[in-house]
Design an enzyme around this catalytic site. Structure first.
Site, PDB file in Angstrom:
ATOM      1  N   CYS A  88      37.738  29.325  28.777  1.00  0.00           N
ATOM      2  CA  CYS A  88      37.492  28.920  30.169  1.00  0.00           C
ATOM      3  C   CYS A  88      36.026  28.524  30.347  1.00  0.00           C
ATOM      4  CB  CYS A  88      37.868  30.054  31.124  1.00  0.00           C
ATOM      5  SG  CYS A  88      37.595  29.637  32.860  1.00  0.00           S
ATOM      6  N   CYS A 143      32.331  34.051  34.615  1.00  0.00           N
ATOM      7  CA  CYS A 143      32.572  35.339  35.284  1.00  0.00           C
ATOM      8  C   CYS A 143      32.165  36.468  34.322  1.00  0.00           C
ATOM      9  CB  CYS A 143      34.039  35.456  35.678  1.00  0.00           C
ATOM     10  SG  CYS A 143      34.596  34.025  36.644  1.00  0.00           S
ATOM     11  N   CYS A 179      34.672  38.682  32.295  1.00  0.00           N
ATOM     12  CA  CYS A 179      35.917  38.112  31.776  1.00  0.00           C
ATOM     13  C   CYS A 179      35.888  37.790  30.284  1.00  0.00           C
ATOM     14  CB  CYS A 179      36.273  36.862  32.571  1.00  0.00           C
ATOM     15  SG  CYS A 179      37.914  36.240  32.128  1.00  0.00           S
ATOM     16  N   CYS A 224      53.974  37.611  36.375  1.00  0.00           N
ATOM     17  CA  CYS A 224      52.716  36.931  36.732  1.00  0.00           C
ATOM     18  C   CYS A 224      52.156  36.214  35.512  1.00  0.00           C
ATOM     19  CB  CYS A 224      51.682  37.944  37.208  1.00  0.00           C
ATOM     20  SG  CYS A 224      52.276  39.035  38.495  1.00  0.00           S
ATOM     21  N   CYS A 272      54.545  34.818  40.034  1.00  0.00           N
ATOM     22  CA  CYS A 272      53.157  34.671  40.469  1.00  0.00           C
ATOM     23  C   CYS A 272      52.423  33.883  39.385  1.00  0.00           C
ATOM     24  CB  CYS A 272      52.528  36.057  40.645  1.00  0.00           C
ATOM     25  SG  CYS A 272      50.796  35.984  41.131  1.00  0.00           S
ATOM     26  N   CYS A 309      47.976  36.443  46.673  1.00  0.00           N
ATOM     27  CA  CYS A 309      47.585  37.694  46.033  1.00  0.00           C
ATOM     28  C   CYS A 309      46.081  37.586  45.838  1.00  0.00           C
ATOM     29  CB  CYS A 309      48.311  37.820  44.699  1.00  0.00           C
ATOM     30  SG  CYS A 309      47.702  39.172  43.689  1.00  0.00           S
ATOM     31  N   ARG A 348      47.916  46.824  44.887  1.00  0.00           N
ATOM     32  CA  ARG A 348      48.326  46.933  43.477  1.00  0.00           C
ATOM     33  C   ARG A 348      47.243  47.598  42.637  1.00  0.00           C
ATOM     34  NH1 ARG A 348      49.582  41.766  42.417  1.00  0.00           N
ATOM     35  NH2 ARG A 348      51.565  42.247  43.416  1.00  0.00           N
TER      36      ARG A 348
HETATM   37  N1  SAM Z   1      41.119  31.699  36.147  1.00  0.00           N
HETATM   38  C1  SAM Z   1      41.874  32.595  36.939  1.00  0.00           C
HETATM   39  C2  SAM Z   1      41.025  33.043  38.089  1.00  0.00           C
HETATM   40  O1  SAM Z   1      39.825  33.017  37.982  1.00  0.00           O
HETATM   41  O2  SAM Z   1      41.571  33.406  39.133  1.00  0.00           O
HETATM   42  C3  SAM Z   1      42.301  33.676  36.001  1.00  0.00           C
HETATM   43  C4  SAM Z   1      42.683  34.963  36.453  1.00  0.00           C
HETATM   44  S1  SAM Z   1      41.478  36.212  36.203  1.00  0.00           S
HETATM   45  C5  SAM Z   1      41.637  36.747  34.591  1.00  0.00           C
HETATM   46  C6  SAM Z   1      42.252  37.344  37.289  1.00  0.00           C
HETATM   47  C7  SAM Z   1      41.488  38.541  37.705  1.00  0.00           C
HETATM   48  O3  SAM Z   1      41.566  39.505  36.694  1.00  0.00           O
HETATM   49  C8  SAM Z   1      40.014  38.403  37.984  1.00  0.00           C
HETATM   50  O4  SAM Z   1      39.778  37.825  39.220  1.00  0.00           O
HETATM   51  C9  SAM Z   1      39.591  39.850  37.938  1.00  0.00           C
HETATM   52  O5  SAM Z   1      39.774  40.442  39.197  1.00  0.00           O
HETATM   53  C10 SAM Z   1      40.559  40.456  36.930  1.00  0.00           C
HETATM   54  N2  SAM Z   1      39.883  40.756  35.677  1.00  0.00           N
HETATM   55  C11 SAM Z   1      39.572  39.871  34.695  1.00  0.00           C
HETATM   56  N3  SAM Z   1      38.908  40.490  33.686  1.00  0.00           N
HETATM   57  C12 SAM Z   1      38.787  41.783  34.050  1.00  0.00           C
HETATM   58  C13 SAM Z   1      38.194  42.926  33.439  1.00  0.00           C
HETATM   59  N4  SAM Z   1      37.555  42.851  32.288  1.00  0.00           N
HETATM   60  N5  SAM Z   1      38.278  44.111  34.069  1.00  0.00           N
HETATM   61  C14 SAM Z   1      38.918  44.201  35.248  1.00  0.00           C
HETATM   62  N6  SAM Z   1      39.473  43.155  35.885  1.00  0.00           N
HETATM   63  C15 SAM Z   1      39.428  41.966  35.304  1.00  0.00           C
HETATM   64 FE1  SF4 Z   2      37.765  31.735  33.845  1.00  0.00          FE
HETATM   65 FE2  SF4 Z   2      37.998  34.367  33.555  1.00  0.00          FE
HETATM   66 FE3  SF4 Z   2      36.493  33.382  35.519  1.00  0.00          FE
HETATM   67 FE4  SF4 Z   2      39.193  33.101  35.650  1.00  0.00          FE
HETATM   68  S1  SF4 Z   2      38.045  35.030  35.712  1.00  0.00           S
HETATM   69  S2  SF4 Z   2      37.628  31.557  36.086  1.00  0.00           S
HETATM   70  S3  SF4 Z   2      39.651  32.884  33.452  1.00  0.00           S
HETATM   71  S4  SF4 Z   2      36.111  33.154  33.300  1.00  0.00           S
END
Ligand code: SAM
Ligand code: SF4
Ligand code: DTB
Length: 344
Positions: free
Chosen positions: A47, A51, A54, A90, A123, A183, A257
């Site tokens: 990606c 973030c 992530c 999901c 989802c 969500c 959730r």
């Molecule tokens: N690109 C999509 C987005 O940004 O919405 C992808 C879904 S992202 C992986 C979904 C959510 O997972 C994030 O907004 C965050 O709240 C949660 N998430 C991702 N990595 C995480 C981590 N290491 N620990 C806890 N929550 C996490």
């Molecule tokens: Fe990309 Fe992860 Fe950020 Fe979603 S949460 S936009 S997958 S870096």
């Protein structure tokens, strides 16, 4: 709910707050039921966004990349999820966003259609989308779109700089305008303060239509990501219970959730979260890339708490029945889950 109202609630002794939240929960929900959702990463890693939590950002290379899974593989996993007792499936794709003219989007639309035809709520979380994409997903039978705000508007730029809070709100608006349930939740453990958590609740509870579900994630520190080592101010379990209770009070009709971060949460802490208003969880050994609480532990937990998996939304819209539907009866949608529950 305003920030001042939320602050007053947050200052209550935790026992009082939980009692209040439980009363509101019991008023709006069947407290013996829990929604069981299963996640699948349909496109992993690579990606463009940064973030800080992530695993899937290309910048941190914390996970192996996997291009879009074939539809048959996704359907296989959706059937398995259904057989395990999940009512919502999901699908997550690690994209900054996706556009309707991209062939991969057309493929995801067909995945949504096929999963929906299995009688599951569907989802998706695909990053930024606009109204054309939202309308196409809606038409294919998408129940909900996950797009988290994660924290307060003030703290957001500490966590990600490649897109803004306003960008997230634009997608949320497109999703809601298309009539898809939203969500939208957050993460605890991003170095945020209590006010940031309350601001997130203030923002989502003041949407003209509040989210249908509010996932509460606890940071899973992923080695290689900026938040991978230190986990600044990792929230303690009572902070999590407080957040669940506040979410239940700010969003009485929203599913709250318990999402990422349950792997190391004790059964007692999770039970307290259910009592305080959490009524949904991710079920399955894996989240998107990280481990979840194990299926065996979750069976024991739900059985010990006397929680039964919820039925799918009666009013959910989906296309006509397709392959696999005949395998499951609508009256008895979770036999496997119950059987396995009583075995353990
Ligand atoms: N690109 C999509 C987005 O940004 O919405 C992808 C879904 S992202 C992986 C979904 C959510 O997972 C994030 O907004 C965050 O709240 C949660 N998430 C991702 N990595 C995480 C981590 N290491 N620990 C806890 N929550 C996490
Ligand atoms: Fe990309 Fe992860 Fe950020 Fe979603 S949460 S936009 S997958 S870096
Ligand atoms: C949400 O709020 N949490 C889920 C789901 N929505 C998409 C994702 C959790 C991801 C946890 C980290 C991982 O598996 O990489």
């Amino acid at each position: 709910m305003t920030l001042d109202e939320l602050k007053q609630l947050a200052e209550l002794p935790l026992m009082q707050l939980v009692e209040k939240a439980h009363a509101v929960h019991a008023q709006h929900w069947d407290t013996s039921r829990i929604q069981v959702c299963t996640l699948l990463s349909i496109k992993t890693g690579g990606c463009s966004e940064n973030c800080a939590y992530c695993a899937q950002s290309a910048r941190y290379a914390a996970v192996a990349r996997q291009e879009l899974l074939p539809r048959e593989k996704v359907l296989e996993r959706a059937l398995l999820a259904k057989a395990m007792g999940a009512t919502r499936f999901c699908m997550g794709a690690a994209w900054r966003g996706i556009r309707a003219d991209d062939a991969r989007f057309a493929e995801v639309v067909e995945m949504v259609r096929a999963v929906s035809a299995l009688g599951l709520e569907v989802c998706a979380t695909l990053g930024k989308i606009g109204s054309a994409e939202a309308l196409a997903l809606k038409e294919a039978g998408l129940t909900a779109y996950n797009h988290n705000l994660d924290t307060s508007p003030e703290h957001y730029s500490e966590i990600v700089t490649t897109h803004t809070y306003a960008d997230r709100l634009e997608t949320i608006d497109a999703v809601q305008q298309a009539g898809i349930s939203l969500c939208c939740g957050g993460i605890l453990g991003l170095g945020e303060g209590q006010v940031d958590r309350l601001r997130l609740l203030e923002v989502v509870s003041s949407f003209p239509t509040p989210p249908e579900s509010f996932p509460i994630n606890v940071l899973i520190p992923i080695p290689g990501t900026p938040l991978g080592d230190a986990a600044p101010q990792a929230p303690d379990t009572l902070d999590l219970v407080r957040m669940v209770a506040l979410a239940r009070l700010a969003l009485p009709r929203t599913r709250v959730r318990l999402s990422a971060g349950r792997e190391h949460l004790s059964p007692e802490a999770q039970m307290l979260c259910f009592y305080a208003g959490a009524n949904s969880l991710f079920y399955g050994d894996k989240l998107l890339t990280a481990n979840n609480a194990s299926i065996a532990e979750d069976r024991r937990l739900l059985e010990a708490c006397g929680l039964q998996p919820e039925l799918p939304h009666a009013d959910m819209l989906r296309p006509a029945a397709g392959a696999g539907e005949e395998l499951f009866s609508e009256e008895e949608p979770h036999p496997c889950f119950r059987e396995v529950c009583s075995e353990s």
